[in-house]
Design a protein around this motif. Structure first.
Motif: not given
Length: 156
Positions: A134-143
């Protein structure tokens, strides 16, 4: 799935309908446990047969084929793995791992030293088992998407 019962090959235009159906089934049956209905609907809207054909023009798309026909798909978009889906009735048979091994071979043939995958919450454990970190989390709205990476090394 025993060897010989499944093959991995490049997708052709005639596979677009089957690819679309598998992705939509997986989203609605498997990913729906981890995402709200509006996220599933938004993602599903991107995978009509026509949208699959359009992606086939810019990505290296693979399919896994068994006696029942197309049972899985994965694609390579530059150094990014995209749209890895296996028919929900075929999970746990090594199809996803076989598709990913083929994607890694394509990447190595293209001279890549690493792969990145924007993973769903649903598939994070699958990619981790294959050596992705895992590098990072990304959020696209609630996704929520988990961006993961794997360093590749050519076969000895």
């Amino acid at each position: 799935m025993p060897p010989g019962e499944m093959t991995i090959r490049p997708a052709v235009i005639d596979d677009a309908g089957a690819i679309s159906r598998i992705i939509l089934q997986a989203l609605r049956q498997t990913n729906a446990a981890d995402y709200p209905p509006e996220v599933i609907a938004a993602v599903a809207a991107n995978f009509s047969p026509a949208a699959v054909v359009a992606r086939m023009e810019t990505r290296q798309v693979l399919v896994a084929v068994a006696q029942a026909g197309v049972v899985g798909t994965a694609s390579l978009d530059g150094g990014t793995v995209r749209s890895v889906f296996v028919h929900p009735g075929c999970h746990g048979r090594g199809i996803g791992a076989a598709l990913m091994a083929s994607i890694e071979q394509l990447a190595l043939a293209d001279g890549l030293s690493r792969l990145v995958v924007p993973s769903s919450v649903t598939a994070e454990g699958f990619y981790a088992k294959l050596g992705f970190m895992t590098l990072r989390d990304e959020y696209h709205g609630t996704e929520r998407t988990i961006v993961m990476e794997k360093r590749l090394s050519p076969p000895a």
